[in-house]
Scaffold this active site. Structure first.
Site, PDB file in Angstrom:
ATOM      1  N   HIS A  14       1.110  -1.476   0.090  1.00 13.15           N
ATOM      2  CA  HIS A  14      -0.118   0.341   0.102  1.00 13.15           C
ATOM      3  C   HIS A  14       0.981   0.952   0.033  1.00 13.15           C
ATOM      4  O   HIS A  14       2.115   1.239   0.310  1.00 13.15           O
ATOM      5  CB  HIS A  14      -1.028  -0.237   1.231  1.00 13.15           C
ATOM      6  CG  HIS A  14      -0.269   0.304   2.390  1.00 13.15           C
ATOM      7  ND1 HIS A  14       0.049   1.125   3.386  1.00 13.15           N
ATOM      8  CD2 HIS A  14      -0.011  -1.047   3.360  1.00 13.15           C
ATOM      9  CE1 HIS A  14       1.001   1.004   4.251  1.00 13.15           C
ATOM     10  NE2 HIS A  14       0.861  -0.363   4.189  1.00 13.15           N
TER      11      HIS A  14
ATOM     12  N   CYS B   1       3.113  -4.782   6.903  1.00  7.17           N
ATOM     13  CA  CYS B   1       3.039  -4.198   5.762  1.00  7.17           C
ATOM     14  C   CYS B   1       3.724  -4.325   4.959  1.00  7.17           C
ATOM     15  O   CYS B   1       4.742  -3.722   5.400  1.00  7.17           O
ATOM     16  CB  CYS B   1       1.658  -3.708   5.815  1.00  7.17           C
ATOM     17  SG  CYS B   1      -0.136  -4.756   5.737  1.00  7.17           S
TER      18      CYS B   1
END
Length: 539
Positions: free
Chosen positions: A424, A443
Protein backbone atom coordinates in the site's frame (compact mmCIF):
# COMPACT_ATOMS: atom_id res chain seq x y z
CA UNK A 1 39.50 -99.61 -36.98
CA UNK A 2 40.34 -98.26 -33.49
CA UNK A 3 40.63 -101.79 -32.01
CA UNK A 4 43.03 -102.91 -34.73
CA UNK A 5 45.07 -99.71 -34.10
CA UNK A 6 45.31 -100.34 -30.38
CA UNK A 7 46.39 -104.05 -30.95
CA UNK A 8 49.35 -103.30 -33.20
CA UNK A 9 52.64 -105.03 -32.17
CA UNK A 10 55.07 -103.01 -30.05
CA UNK A 11 57.80 -100.94 -31.66
CA UNK A 12 61.20 -102.83 -31.91
CA UNK A 13 63.89 -101.69 -29.51
CA UNK A 14 66.69 -99.46 -30.63
CA UNK A 15 69.18 -102.40 -30.47
CA UNK A 16 67.16 -104.63 -32.74
CA UNK A 17 68.42 -105.05 -36.24
CA UNK A 18 66.65 -102.75 -38.63
CA UNK A 19 65.05 -104.51 -41.60
CA UNK A 20 66.48 -103.84 -44.98
CA UNK A 21 64.60 -101.00 -46.61
CA UNK A 22 66.30 -100.82 -49.89
CA UNK A 23 63.88 -101.62 -52.58
CA UNK A 24 61.05 -101.97 -50.01
CA UNK A 25 58.46 -99.51 -48.60
CA UNK A 26 59.14 -98.33 -45.00
CA UNK A 27 56.36 -99.01 -42.43
CA UNK A 28 54.25 -95.94 -41.55
CA UNK A 29 53.36 -96.64 -37.98
CA UNK A 30 56.62 -95.57 -36.27
CA UNK A 31 56.18 -92.10 -37.74
CA UNK A 32 52.59 -91.95 -36.62
CA UNK A 33 53.51 -93.02 -33.10
CA UNK A 34 56.14 -90.29 -32.77
CA UNK A 35 53.71 -87.60 -33.95
CA UNK A 36 51.08 -88.81 -31.52
CA UNK A 37 53.49 -88.77 -28.59
CA UNK A 38 54.56 -85.24 -29.35
CA UNK A 39 51.05 -83.90 -29.52
CA UNK A 40 49.74 -86.07 -26.67
CA UNK A 41 46.65 -86.76 -28.68
CA UNK A 42 47.28 -90.41 -29.58
CA UNK A 43 43.87 -91.57 -28.40
CA UNK A 44 42.05 -89.25 -30.86
CA UNK A 45 44.62 -88.56 -33.59
CA UNK A 46 45.13 -92.22 -34.63
CA UNK A 47 41.38 -92.98 -34.90
CA UNK A 48 40.97 -89.91 -37.03
CA UNK A 49 43.83 -91.04 -39.25
CA UNK A 50 42.51 -94.59 -39.49
CA UNK A 51 38.84 -93.66 -39.89
CA UNK A 52 38.40 -91.19 -42.74
CA UNK A 53 34.70 -91.88 -42.82
CA UNK A 54 34.36 -90.25 -39.30
CA UNK A 55 36.35 -87.19 -40.37
CA UNK A 56 34.03 -86.70 -43.29
CA UNK A 57 31.20 -85.99 -40.84
CA UNK A 58 32.83 -82.72 -39.59
CA UNK A 59 31.65 -79.47 -41.17
CA UNK A 60 33.79 -78.66 -44.14
CA UNK A 61 34.30 -75.02 -43.02
CA UNK A 62 35.38 -75.78 -39.39
CA UNK A 63 39.09 -76.65 -39.02
CA UNK A 64 40.08 -79.35 -36.57
CA UNK A 65 41.96 -76.84 -34.40
CA UNK A 66 38.77 -74.84 -33.95
CA UNK A 67 36.92 -77.85 -32.57
CA UNK A 68 39.66 -78.36 -29.98
CA UNK A 69 39.77 -74.70 -28.74
CA UNK A 70 36.09 -73.61 -28.78
CA UNK A 71 35.66 -73.89 -25.01
CA UNK A 72 38.83 -71.95 -24.21
CA UNK A 73 37.86 -68.98 -26.44
CA UNK A 74 34.24 -68.60 -25.21
CA UNK A 75 33.54 -65.04 -23.84
CA UNK A 76 33.79 -64.82 -20.08
CA UNK A 77 31.08 -62.94 -18.07
CA UNK A 78 31.94 -59.38 -16.96
CA UNK A 79 32.88 -59.56 -13.25
CA UNK A 80 32.21 -55.86 -12.56
CA UNK A 81 28.40 -56.10 -12.14
CA UNK A 82 28.92 -58.82 -9.53
CA UNK A 83 31.47 -56.67 -7.69
CA UNK A 84 29.14 -53.65 -7.77
CA UNK A 85 26.25 -55.80 -6.55
CA UNK A 86 28.38 -57.01 -3.65
CA UNK A 87 29.29 -53.42 -2.73
CA UNK A 88 25.63 -52.38 -2.68
CA UNK A 89 24.37 -55.46 -0.86
CA UNK A 90 22.51 -54.50 2.32
CA UNK A 91 22.08 -57.99 3.77
CA UNK A 92 25.08 -57.99 6.10
CA UNK A 93 24.43 -54.43 7.33
CA UNK A 94 20.79 -55.19 8.13
CA UNK A 95 19.28 -52.11 6.44
CA UNK A 96 19.98 -49.82 3.48
CA UNK A 97 20.74 -46.95 5.87
CA UNK A 98 23.35 -48.99 7.74
CA UNK A 99 24.87 -50.21 4.48
CA UNK A 100 25.08 -46.65 3.17
CA UNK A 101 26.82 -45.55 6.36
CA UNK A 102 29.37 -48.37 6.12
CA UNK A 103 30.07 -47.67 2.47
CA UNK A 104 30.00 -43.89 2.91
CA UNK A 105 27.17 -43.30 0.43
CA UNK A 106 25.41 -39.94 0.69
CA UNK A 107 22.83 -40.72 -2.01
CA UNK A 108 22.27 -44.42 -1.36
CA UNK A 109 18.65 -44.70 -2.59
CA UNK A 110 19.49 -42.83 -5.79
CA UNK A 111 22.60 -44.98 -6.30
CA UNK A 112 20.59 -48.21 -6.05
CA UNK A 113 18.00 -46.83 -8.45
CA UNK A 114 20.81 -45.91 -10.84
CA UNK A 115 22.28 -49.44 -10.89
CA UNK A 116 19.00 -51.36 -10.64
CA UNK A 117 19.00 -55.15 -10.65
CA UNK A 118 21.66 -55.54 -13.36
CA UNK A 119 24.31 -53.33 -11.70
CA UNK A 120 25.71 -52.31 -15.07
CA UNK A 121 28.75 -50.04 -14.58
CA UNK A 122 28.16 -46.43 -15.55
CA UNK A 123 31.62 -44.87 -15.77
CA UNK A 124 33.94 -47.43 -17.33
CA UNK A 125 36.36 -47.18 -18.91
CA UNK A 126 37.49 -44.78 -16.21
CA UNK A 127 39.64 -42.93 -18.73
CA UNK A 128 36.64 -42.09 -20.93
CA UNK A 129 35.11 -38.64 -21.45
CA UNK A 130 32.13 -39.08 -19.10
CA UNK A 131 34.03 -39.62 -15.81
CA UNK A 132 36.52 -36.91 -16.71
CA UNK A 133 33.76 -34.39 -17.41
CA UNK A 134 31.91 -35.35 -14.21
CA UNK A 135 35.05 -35.00 -12.08
CA UNK A 136 35.80 -31.60 -13.55
CA UNK A 137 32.30 -30.35 -12.79
CA UNK A 138 32.42 -31.71 -9.23
CA UNK A 139 35.69 -29.83 -8.74
CA UNK A 140 33.79 -26.62 -9.68
CA UNK A 141 31.09 -27.16 -7.04
CA UNK A 142 32.05 -23.90 -5.29
CA UNK A 143 30.73 -21.96 -8.28
CA UNK A 144 27.27 -23.22 -7.34
CA UNK A 145 27.60 -22.47 -3.63
CA UNK A 146 28.53 -26.08 -2.80
CA UNK A 147 31.70 -27.54 -1.32
CA UNK A 148 33.83 -29.83 -3.55
CA UNK A 149 34.89 -31.80 -0.47
CA UNK A 150 31.26 -32.86 0.07
CA UNK A 151 31.56 -34.94 -3.08
CA UNK A 152 34.89 -36.61 -2.18
CA UNK A 153 36.49 -35.01 -5.20
CA UNK A 154 40.14 -35.42 -4.04
CA UNK A 155 39.57 -39.11 -3.21
CA UNK A 156 37.85 -39.73 -6.53
CA UNK A 157 40.64 -38.01 -8.43
CA UNK A 158 43.24 -40.15 -6.64
CA UNK A 159 41.32 -43.34 -7.43
CA UNK A 160 40.89 -42.20 -11.02
CA UNK A 161 44.66 -41.69 -11.35
CA UNK A 162 45.34 -45.05 -9.72
CA UNK A 163 43.15 -46.83 -12.26
CA UNK A 164 45.11 -45.22 -15.06
CA UNK A 165 48.35 -46.68 -13.66
CA UNK A 166 47.25 -50.22 -12.75
CA UNK A 167 47.57 -53.18 -15.12
CA UNK A 168 44.32 -53.81 -17.00
CA UNK A 169 42.52 -57.00 -16.01
CA UNK A 170 44.34 -57.51 -12.70
CA UNK A 171 42.03 -58.44 -9.79
CA UNK A 172 43.01 -55.38 -7.71
CA UNK A 173 42.16 -53.18 -10.69
CA UNK A 174 38.73 -54.78 -11.04
CA UNK A 175 37.93 -54.08 -7.41
CA UNK A 176 39.16 -50.50 -7.80
CA UNK A 177 36.99 -50.07 -10.88
CA UNK A 178 33.90 -51.22 -8.99
CA UNK A 179 34.65 -48.89 -6.07
CA UNK A 180 35.35 -45.98 -8.40
CA UNK A 181 32.13 -46.56 -10.35
CA UNK A 182 29.96 -46.63 -7.22
CA UNK A 183 31.75 -43.69 -5.56
CA UNK A 184 31.52 -41.48 -8.65
CA UNK A 185 27.83 -42.34 -9.11
CA UNK A 186 27.17 -41.42 -5.48
CA UNK A 187 29.04 -38.11 -5.77
CA UNK A 188 27.33 -37.10 -9.02
CA UNK A 189 23.84 -38.04 -7.80
CA UNK A 190 24.37 -36.16 -4.55
CA UNK A 191 25.59 -33.13 -6.48
CA UNK A 192 22.50 -33.27 -8.70
CA UNK A 193 20.21 -33.60 -5.68
CA UNK A 194 21.89 -30.76 -3.73
CA UNK A 195 21.86 -28.50 -6.77
CA UNK A 196 18.17 -29.14 -7.30
CA UNK A 197 16.70 -28.80 -3.81
CA UNK A 198 19.49 -27.68 -1.48
CA UNK A 199 21.70 -29.41 1.04
CA UNK A 200 19.85 -28.72 4.28
CA UNK A 201 16.15 -29.33 3.77
CA UNK A 202 14.72 -32.83 3.23
CA UNK A 203 12.74 -33.17 0.06
CA UNK A 204 9.12 -34.31 0.16
CA UNK A 205 7.22 -34.92 -3.04
CA UNK A 206 3.96 -32.98 -3.02
CA UNK A 207 0.67 -34.29 -4.35
CA UNK A 208 0.69 -31.51 -6.94
CA UNK A 209 4.10 -32.62 -8.25
CA UNK A 210 2.93 -36.21 -8.54
CA UNK A 211 -0.30 -35.21 -10.28
CA UNK A 212 1.51 -32.92 -12.72
CA UNK A 213 4.27 -35.43 -13.42
CA UNK A 214 6.95 -32.96 -12.32
CA UNK A 215 8.81 -35.39 -10.08
CA UNK A 216 12.50 -34.95 -10.84
CA UNK A 217 14.57 -38.11 -10.35
CA UNK A 218 18.33 -37.76 -10.86
CA UNK A 219 19.13 -41.48 -11.30
CA UNK A 220 17.29 -42.07 -14.62
CA UNK A 221 18.39 -38.64 -15.86
CA UNK A 222 22.03 -39.55 -15.23
CA UNK A 223 21.74 -43.03 -16.80
CA UNK A 224 20.21 -41.52 -19.95
CA UNK A 225 22.91 -38.83 -20.07
CA UNK A 226 25.67 -41.45 -19.91
CA UNK A 227 24.16 -43.18 -22.91
CA UNK A 228 23.83 -39.89 -24.79
CA UNK A 229 27.19 -38.41 -23.76
CA UNK A 230 25.58 -35.36 -22.10
CA UNK A 231 26.67 -35.82 -18.49
CA UNK A 232 27.59 -32.18 -17.60
CA UNK A 233 24.27 -30.86 -18.92
CA UNK A 234 22.35 -33.51 -16.98
CA UNK A 235 24.24 -32.71 -13.77
CA UNK A 236 23.13 -29.08 -14.01
CA UNK A 237 19.62 -29.67 -15.34
CA UNK A 238 17.90 -29.80 -11.95
CA UNK A 239 19.00 -26.43 -10.58
CA UNK A 240 16.56 -23.50 -10.48
CA UNK A 241 16.15 -21.63 -13.74
CA UNK A 242 14.57 -18.37 -12.62
CA UNK A 243 16.32 -15.06 -13.14
CA UNK A 244 17.39 -14.34 -9.55
CA UNK A 245 19.11 -17.70 -9.03
CA UNK A 246 20.81 -17.69 -12.43
CA UNK A 247 22.23 -14.21 -12.04
CA UNK A 248 23.53 -14.86 -8.53
CA UNK A 249 25.17 -18.16 -9.54
CA UNK A 250 26.84 -16.60 -12.56
CA UNK A 251 28.05 -13.60 -10.55
CA UNK A 252 29.50 -15.94 -7.90
CA UNK A 253 31.37 -17.97 -10.54
CA UNK A 254 32.78 -14.76 -12.02
CA UNK A 255 33.75 -13.51 -8.56
CA UNK A 256 35.56 -16.76 -7.71
CA UNK A 257 37.57 -16.55 -10.92
CA UNK A 258 39.33 -13.46 -9.57
CA UNK A 259 42.13 -14.30 -7.12
CA UNK A 260 41.57 -12.81 -3.66
CA UNK A 261 44.02 -10.37 -2.15
CA UNK A 262 46.47 -12.21 0.14
CA UNK A 263 45.52 -9.99 3.07
CA UNK A 264 41.78 -10.58 2.68
CA UNK A 265 41.51 -14.38 2.64
CA UNK A 266 39.23 -14.48 5.69
CA UNK A 267 36.95 -11.76 4.37
CA UNK A 268 36.89 -13.49 0.98
CA UNK A 269 35.67 -16.69 2.65
CA UNK A 270 33.00 -14.73 4.53
CA UNK A 271 31.69 -13.22 1.32
CA UNK A 272 31.68 -16.59 -0.44
CA UNK A 273 29.64 -18.18 2.35
CA UNK A 274 27.27 -15.20 2.27
CA UNK A 275 26.59 -15.73 -1.44
CA UNK A 276 26.43 -19.52 -1.11
CA UNK A 277 23.80 -19.55 1.63
CA UNK A 278 21.56 -17.36 -0.53
CA UNK A 279 21.84 -19.80 -3.43
CA UNK A 280 20.70 -22.41 -0.92
CA UNK A 281 17.73 -20.21 -0.05
CA UNK A 282 16.70 -19.93 -3.69
CA UNK A 283 16.74 -23.72 -4.00
CA UNK A 284 14.26 -23.90 -1.12
CA UNK A 285 12.02 -21.17 -2.55
CA UNK A 286 12.18 -21.60 -6.30
CA UNK A 287 10.17 -19.07 -8.25
CA UNK A 288 7.64 -20.49 -10.73
CA UNK A 289 8.55 -20.11 -14.40
CA UNK A 290 6.48 -16.96 -14.88
CA UNK A 291 7.59 -14.47 -17.50
CA UNK A 292 6.01 -11.53 -15.64
CA UNK A 293 5.99 -11.09 -11.86
CA UNK A 294 6.56 -8.73 -8.96
CA UNK A 295 9.44 -9.54 -6.62
CA UNK A 296 9.88 -7.88 -3.22
CA UNK A 297 13.24 -8.60 -1.63
CA UNK A 298 12.93 -7.69 2.05
CA UNK A 299 16.64 -6.96 2.83
CA UNK A 300 16.93 -4.83 -0.33
CA UNK A 301 13.89 -2.70 0.66
CA UNK A 302 12.92 -2.93 -2.98
CA UNK A 303 10.11 -4.01 -5.31
CA UNK A 304 10.99 -5.13 -8.84
CA UNK A 305 8.57 -5.63 -11.70
CA UNK A 306 10.05 -8.28 -14.01
CA UNK A 307 8.83 -8.84 -17.55
CA UNK A 308 10.45 -11.31 -19.93
CA UNK A 309 13.52 -11.70 -17.72
CA UNK A 310 14.15 -7.94 -17.47
CA UNK A 311 13.41 -5.43 -14.72
CA UNK A 312 10.90 -2.91 -16.10
CA UNK A 313 10.01 -1.09 -12.84
CA UNK A 314 11.83 -0.53 -9.56
CA UNK A 315 10.22 0.90 -6.39
CA UNK A 316 11.54 1.51 -2.88
CA UNK A 317 9.56 -0.12 -0.09
CA UNK A 318 9.28 -0.05 3.70
CA UNK A 319 9.09 -3.52 5.26
CA UNK A 320 8.33 -4.95 8.68
CA UNK A 321 10.43 -4.27 11.75
CA UNK A 322 12.43 -7.19 13.22
CA UNK A 323 9.74 -7.47 15.92
CA UNK A 324 6.98 -7.63 13.27
CA UNK A 325 8.75 -9.08 10.21
CA UNK A 326 7.25 -9.16 6.75
CA UNK A 327 6.54 -12.80 5.84
CA UNK A 328 7.87 -14.51 2.73
CA UNK A 329 5.15 -15.80 0.43
CA UNK A 330 3.91 -16.23 -3.12
CA UNK A 331 0.53 -14.95 -4.30
CA UNK A 332 -1.07 -12.84 -7.03
CA UNK A 333 -2.10 -9.19 -7.15
CA UNK A 334 -5.74 -9.47 -8.19
CA UNK A 335 -7.09 -5.99 -7.43
CA UNK A 336 -6.33 -2.61 -5.95
CA UNK A 337 -8.46 -0.06 -4.12
CA UNK A 338 -8.24 3.68 -4.62
CA UNK A 339 -8.88 5.89 -1.55
CA UNK A 340 -9.25 2.84 0.71
CA UNK A 341 -10.60 2.60 4.22
CA UNK A 342 -8.23 1.11 6.77
CA UNK A 343 -9.54 -1.68 8.97
CA UNK A 344 -7.01 -1.67 11.79
CA UNK A 345 -5.67 -5.18 12.38
CA UNK A 346 -6.63 -6.65 15.75
CA UNK A 347 -2.99 -7.04 16.78
CA UNK A 348 -2.40 -3.29 16.30
CA UNK A 349 -5.70 -2.37 17.96
CA UNK A 350 -4.97 -4.40 21.12
CA UNK A 351 -1.22 -3.90 21.42
CA UNK A 352 -0.83 -0.27 20.37
CA UNK A 353 -4.18 1.57 20.40
CA UNK A 354 -5.78 0.03 23.50
CA UNK A 355 -3.10 1.41 25.92
CA UNK A 356 -3.77 4.91 24.53
CA UNK A 357 -7.53 4.48 24.99
CA UNK A 358 -7.06 3.56 28.64
CA UNK A 359 -5.43 6.95 29.12
CA UNK A 360 -7.58 9.02 26.78
CA UNK A 361 -10.65 7.98 24.75
CA UNK A 362 -10.11 11.02 22.54
CA UNK A 363 -7.10 9.30 20.94
CA UNK A 364 -9.36 7.87 18.21
CA UNK A 365 -10.82 11.19 17.08
CA UNK A 366 -7.44 12.91 16.99
CA UNK A 367 -6.16 10.20 14.62
CA UNK A 368 -9.31 10.11 12.46
CA UNK A 369 -10.24 6.63 13.75
CA UNK A 370 -13.75 5.33 14.46
CA UNK A 371 -14.92 2.61 16.85
CA UNK A 372 -17.44 -0.12 15.90
CA UNK A 373 -19.04 -2.98 17.79
CA UNK A 374 -19.22 -6.61 16.66
CA UNK A 375 -22.38 -5.86 14.62
CA UNK A 376 -20.74 -2.99 12.73
CA UNK A 377 -22.46 -0.15 14.59
CA UNK A 378 -20.36 2.91 15.29
CA UNK A 379 -19.80 3.61 18.99
CA UNK A 380 -18.79 6.60 21.09
CA UNK A 381 -15.37 5.69 22.53
CA UNK A 382 -16.23 7.66 25.71
CA UNK A 383 -19.09 5.24 26.37
CA UNK A 384 -16.68 2.35 26.97
CA UNK A 385 -14.98 1.67 30.30
CA UNK A 386 -11.53 1.06 28.82
CA UNK A 387 -10.04 0.15 32.21
CA UNK A 388 -11.94 -3.14 32.03
CA UNK A 389 -11.06 -3.96 28.40
CA UNK A 390 -8.18 -6.33 27.75
CA UNK A 391 -6.65 -7.90 24.66
CA UNK A 392 -8.65 -11.07 25.34
CA UNK A 393 -12.11 -9.44 25.71
CA UNK A 394 -11.59 -6.72 23.08
CA UNK A 395 -14.89 -6.97 21.15
CA UNK A 396 -14.51 -3.95 18.90
CA UNK A 397 -13.13 -2.99 15.51
CA UNK A 398 -11.39 0.25 14.59
CA UNK A 399 -11.45 1.83 11.16
CA UNK A 400 -9.91 4.83 9.49
CA UNK A 401 -11.76 6.49 6.62
CA UNK A 402 -10.22 7.46 3.31
CA UNK A 403 -8.23 10.64 3.23
CA UNK A 404 -4.80 12.17 3.23
CA UNK A 405 -3.94 10.84 6.69
CA UNK A 406 -5.19 7.32 6.05
CA UNK A 407 -2.48 4.79 6.94
CA UNK A 408 -2.94 3.07 3.57
CA UNK A 409 -2.54 6.29 1.62
CA UNK A 410 -4.25 6.62 -1.75
CA UNK A 411 -4.12 3.00 -2.92
CA UNK A 412 -3.76 -0.52 -1.58
CA UNK A 413 -2.89 -3.62 -3.63
CA UNK A 414 -4.58 -6.79 -2.44
CA UNK A 415 -3.34 -10.38 -2.68
CA UNK A 416 -4.50 -13.50 -0.90
CA UNK A 417 -2.30 -14.59 2.02
CA UNK A 418 -2.76 -16.04 5.52
CA UNK A 419 -0.88 -13.18 7.23
CA UNK A 420 -3.29 -10.30 6.53
CA UNK A 421 -0.53 -8.24 4.91
CA UNK A 422 -0.85 -6.09 1.81
CA UNK A 423 1.04 -3.63 -0.36
CA UNK A 424 0.00 0.00 0.00
CA UNK A 425 0.72 3.70 -0.15
CA UNK A 426 1.60 5.68 2.99
CA UNK A 427 1.39 9.27 4.20
CA UNK A 428 4.85 8.81 5.82
CA UNK A 429 6.73 9.22 2.54
CA UNK A 430 9.83 10.65 4.16
CA UNK A 431 10.72 7.10 5.21
CA UNK A 432 11.68 6.21 1.63
CA UNK A 433 14.75 8.44 1.90
CA UNK A 434 16.19 6.37 4.74
CA UNK A 435 18.74 3.61 3.95
CA UNK A 436 17.25 1.34 6.62
CA UNK A 437 13.54 0.90 6.00
CA UNK A 438 12.44 -1.95 8.31
CA UNK A 439 9.78 0.21 10.01
CA UNK A 440 6.30 -1.25 9.48
CA UNK A 441 4.07 -3.73 11.28
CA UNK A 442 4.59 -6.31 8.53
CA UNK A 443 2.79 -4.79 5.54
CA UNK A 444 4.80 -3.33 2.68
CA UNK A 445 4.63 0.40 2.05
CA UNK A 446 5.32 1.37 -1.56
CA UNK A 447 6.86 4.48 -3.06
CA UNK A 448 5.00 5.87 -6.11
CA UNK A 449 2.14 3.35 -5.84
CA UNK A 450 -0.08 5.00 -8.47
CA UNK A 451 2.67 4.41 -11.03
CA UNK A 452 2.48 0.70 -10.27
CA UNK A 453 -1.32 0.83 -10.59
CA UNK A 454 -0.99 2.52 -13.99
CA UNK A 455 1.45 -0.19 -15.12
CA UNK A 456 -0.99 -2.94 -14.12
CA UNK A 457 -3.73 -1.33 -16.19
CA UNK A 458 -1.47 -0.76 -19.23
CA UNK A 459 -0.42 -4.40 -19.01
CA UNK A 460 -4.06 -5.30 -19.63
CA UNK A 461 -4.54 -2.68 -22.33
CA UNK A 462 -7.11 -0.84 -20.24
CA UNK A 463 -7.64 2.92 -20.70
CA UNK A 464 -8.76 3.44 -17.10
CA UNK A 465 -7.77 6.88 -15.87
CA UNK A 466 -6.35 7.04 -12.36
CA UNK A 467 -6.93 10.07 -10.11
CA UNK A 468 -4.00 12.16 -9.01
CA UNK A 469 -3.04 12.39 -5.34
CA UNK A 470 -4.78 15.76 -5.13
CA UNK A 471 -7.98 14.28 -6.57
CA UNK A 472 -7.83 11.41 -4.10
CA UNK A 473 -7.57 13.96 -1.29
CA UNK A 474 -10.55 15.98 -2.53
CA UNK A 475 -12.83 13.00 -3.18
CA UNK A 476 -11.90 10.27 -0.71
CA UNK A 477 -14.36 7.65 -1.89
CA UNK A 478 -13.13 4.03 -2.07
CA UNK A 479 -13.06 2.55 -5.54
CA UNK A 480 -12.10 -1.08 -6.29
CA UNK A 481 -10.35 -2.01 -9.54
CA UNK A 482 -10.21 -5.73 -10.34
CA UNK A 483 -7.48 -6.94 -12.69
CA UNK A 484 -8.28 -9.16 -15.63
CA UNK A 485 -4.74 -10.57 -15.61
CA UNK A 486 -3.56 -11.11 -12.02
CA UNK A 487 0.15 -10.52 -11.65
CA UNK A 488 2.21 -13.07 -9.65
CA UNK A 489 3.80 -11.63 -6.52
CA UNK A 490 6.75 -13.16 -4.64
CA UNK A 491 8.12 -11.86 -1.34
CA UNK A 492 11.56 -13.30 -0.53
CA UNK A 493 14.47 -12.80 1.86
CA UNK A 494 17.84 -12.66 0.05
CA UNK A 495 20.86 -10.98 1.62
CA UNK A 496 23.06 -11.39 -1.45
CA UNK A 497 21.90 -10.67 -5.00
CA UNK A 498 23.49 -9.97 -8.37
CA UNK A 499 23.49 -6.56 -10.01
CA UNK A 500 25.02 -6.14 -13.49
CA UNK A 501 27.10 -9.28 -13.02
CA UNK A 502 28.45 -8.27 -9.59
CA UNK A 503 27.63 -9.60 -6.15
CA UNK A 504 25.57 -7.23 -4.02
CA UNK A 505 25.65 -7.83 -0.27
CA UNK A 506 22.69 -6.68 1.84
CA UNK A 507 22.04 -6.37 5.59
CA UNK A 508 20.61 -9.38 7.42
CA UNK A 509 17.86 -7.31 9.03
CA UNK A 510 16.03 -10.31 10.57
CA UNK A 511 19.25 -12.12 11.63
CA UNK A 512 18.52 -15.28 9.67
CA UNK A 513 21.83 -15.87 7.90
CA UNK A 514 24.00 -17.23 10.68
CA UNK A 515 21.92 -20.36 11.37
CA UNK A 516 22.06 -21.32 7.68
CA UNK A 517 25.75 -20.50 7.40
CA UNK A 518 26.62 -22.66 10.40
CA UNK A 519 24.62 -25.57 9.03
CA UNK A 520 26.39 -25.29 5.66
CA UNK A 521 29.95 -24.43 6.65
CA UNK A 522 30.42 -25.17 10.34
CA UNK A 523 30.22 -23.39 13.66
CA UNK A 524 33.30 -21.18 13.36
CA UNK A 525 32.35 -17.53 13.81
CA UNK A 526 32.79 -15.11 10.93
CA UNK A 527 32.81 -11.30 10.78
CA UNK A 528 29.80 -9.70 9.16
CA UNK A 529 30.39 -8.65 5.51
CA UNK A 530 27.88 -5.77 5.65
CA UNK A 531 28.00 -2.67 7.81
CA UNK A 532 25.35 -2.31 10.50
CA UNK A 533 24.13 0.86 8.83
CA UNK A 534 22.44 -1.21 6.18
CA UNK A 535 24.33 0.04 3.13
CA UNK A 536 24.82 -2.80 0.63
CA UNK A 537 28.28 -3.67 -0.60
CA UNK A 538 28.70 -4.51 -4.30
CA UNK A 539 31.62 -6.60 -5.51
Amino acid sequence: MLSDFLSLPPQPSANAARPETSGARRPWWPLARRVARRTRLLSCWVPLLLAPQWCSQLPATQPLAATLTTESTAPQPDPLPALIRALLDTTAAGSPEAADAQLGLAAGPDVRTFYGQDCIPGWLPAAGPSPTAALRLLARAAEFGLRPTDYATPRLLALHDSLARNTPGAPPRLRQQARFDVALSDAVLRFMRDLSRGRLRPYTVSAAEKAAGRLWQPAPVLRAALAAGTVPAAMLAGQPTHREYRQLQQALAHWLARPPHPDSATFHRVQYEHAALNLERWRWNVLPPDSDYVLINIPAYELLVVAHDSVVRRHRVVVGKPETPTPTLSSQIRSFTLAPDWHVPRSIATKEILPHLRDDAGYLARNELALYDARGRQLDPYSVDWSRVTAKNFAYSIRQGAGCENALGNVVFRFANPYAVYLHDTPMRQYFDRPDRALSHGCIRLQHPLQLAAYLLRREGRPVRLPSEEECARQPRPRDVRLRRPLPLHIRYATCTAENGHLRFLPDIYHRDEAIRRALFGPVGRPRPVAQGGQPAAL
